[in-house]
Design an enzyme around this catalytic site. Structure first.
Site, PDB file in Angstrom:
ATOM      1  N   GLY A  45     -16.469   3.042 135.270  1.00 54.80           N
ATOM      2  CA  GLY A  45     -16.210   2.638 136.586  1.00 54.80           C
ATOM      3  C   GLY A  45     -16.973   1.465 136.934  1.00 54.80           C
ATOM      4  N   GLN A  50     -20.918  -4.834 141.891  1.00 51.26           N
ATOM      5  CA  GLN A  50     -21.632  -5.039 140.653  1.00 51.26           C
ATOM      6  C   GLN A  50     -21.160  -6.389 139.965  1.00 51.26           C
ATOM      7  OE1 GLN A  50     -20.368  -0.960 139.202  1.00 51.26           O
ATOM      8  NE2 GLN A  50     -22.325  -1.254 138.402  1.00 51.26           N
ATOM      9  N   CYS A 105     -25.808   3.770 135.187  1.00 51.03           N
ATOM     10  CA  CYS A 105     -25.075   2.759 135.944  1.00 51.03           C
ATOM     11  C   CYS A 105     -25.304   1.403 135.167  1.00 51.03           C
ATOM     12  CB  CYS A 105     -25.763   2.529 137.485  1.00 51.03           C
ATOM     13  SG  CYS A 105     -24.898   1.224 138.347  1.00 51.03           S
ATOM     14  N   LEU A 106     -23.968   0.459 135.064  1.00 50.35           N
ATOM     15  CA  LEU A 106     -23.933  -0.530 134.444  1.00 50.35           C
ATOM     16  C   LEU A 106     -24.729  -1.908 135.174  1.00 50.35           C
ATOM     17  CD1 LEU A 106     -20.172  -1.024 133.675  1.00 50.35           C
ATOM     18  CD2 LEU A 106     -22.072  -0.197 132.286  1.00 50.35           C
ATOM     19  N   HIS A 147     -19.764   8.125 142.783  1.00 53.54           N
ATOM     20  CA  HIS A 147     -20.482   7.107 142.345  1.00 53.54           C
ATOM     21  C   HIS A 147     -20.294   5.452 142.618  1.00 53.54           C
ATOM     22  CE1 HIS A 147     -23.597   5.384 139.300  1.00 53.54           C
ATOM     23  NE2 HIS A 147     -23.007   4.494 139.463  1.00 53.54           N
ATOM     24  N   GLU A 148     -18.984   5.266 142.366  1.00 54.49           N
ATOM     25  CA  GLU A 148     -18.436   4.011 142.524  1.00 54.49           C
ATOM     26  C   GLU A 148     -18.307   3.675 144.035  1.00 54.49           C
ATOM     27  OE1 GLU A 148     -18.501   1.986 140.260  1.00 54.49           O
ATOM     28  OE2 GLU A 148     -18.908   3.560 138.749  1.00 54.49           O
ATOM     29  N   HIS A 151     -21.323   2.311 145.723  1.00 50.80           N
ATOM     30  CA  HIS A 151     -21.558   0.951 145.528  1.00 50.80           C
ATOM     31  C   HIS A 151     -21.129   0.223 146.686  1.00 50.80           C
ATOM     32  CE1 HIS A 151     -23.448   0.384 141.744  1.00 50.80           C
ATOM     33  NE2 HIS A 151     -22.564   1.375 141.179  1.00 50.80           N
TER      34      HIS A 151
END
Length: 196
Positions: A45, A50, A105-106, A147-148, A151
């Site tokens: 995702g 991000q 997480c990225l 999760h996304e 963000h």
């Protein structure tokens, strides 16, 4: 085009993102670049904040989870083909007993912690053509979406941890924001850009 992923500590990750309309400049190109960026970093995702854009846009592709041995055959099949772009999403309902899952997480590489979330969601969003959908998801797909979604509301998975856990990872988070980390994808570090 692969875009740099914004690291923990950047203010954009804490902003509540704004809705967009179909006149948003070069939206299709942006979505393509976000998919390319996500795949380049082996993510499932990616949300617009991000990559430094405070807009309500995120994408999900759960196919890397399809090989997980803990999944039933039906879940595995669902994971294999689940790929969606969410624009102006609003979670309408979250229900069920919270369950823990180890999330990463990225924007926060090399930090993974158990996060509690409700298993079922109902979400309203627009697709790339700005058609509106209301859908329900559960299990791992719901979790990736949650999760996304966090963000675009300026929430990171680390915000959901106990204060004890937060203290334990504080040093790691500081190092990430300073770029003191080895990663194999492009990143932008907040503490480094201030020095220039």
């Amino acid at each position: 085009m692969i875009l740099p992923i914004v690291a923990y500590g950047d203010a954009v990750l804490k902003k509540k993102a704004k809705e967009i309309d179909k006149d948003y400049p070069k939206l299709n190109e942006l979505i393509d670049n976000m998919y390319e960026t996500m795949y380049g970093a082996y993510g499932v995702g990616l949300a617009a904040p991000q990559i430094g854009l405070p807009i309500r846009l995120f994408l999900v592709d759960t196919s890397p989870f399809a090989d997980d041995e803990d999944l039933s055959e039906a879940e595995s099949e669902q994971m294999k083909t689940f790929k969606k772009t969410f624009i102006n999403a609003q979670i309408l309902e979250e229900e069920g007993d919270e369950w823990a899952f180890n999330e990463g997480c990225l924007s926060i590489p090399e930090v993974r912690e158990d996060v509690f979330r409700k298993p079922k969601i109902k979400i309203q969003y627009q697709d790339e053509n700005f058609d509106t959908h209301v859908e329900e998801y559960d299990g791992l797909i719901a979790r990736v979406i949650q999760h996304e979604y966090d963000h675009i509301d300026g929430i990171l998975f680390t915000d959901k941890l106990s204060s004890f856990k937060k203290r334990l990872i504080k040093g790691k988070l500081t190092n990430i924001s300073k770029g003191k980390i080895k990663i194999d994808y492009r990143m932008r570090f907040p503490a480094m850009s201030k020095k220039r």
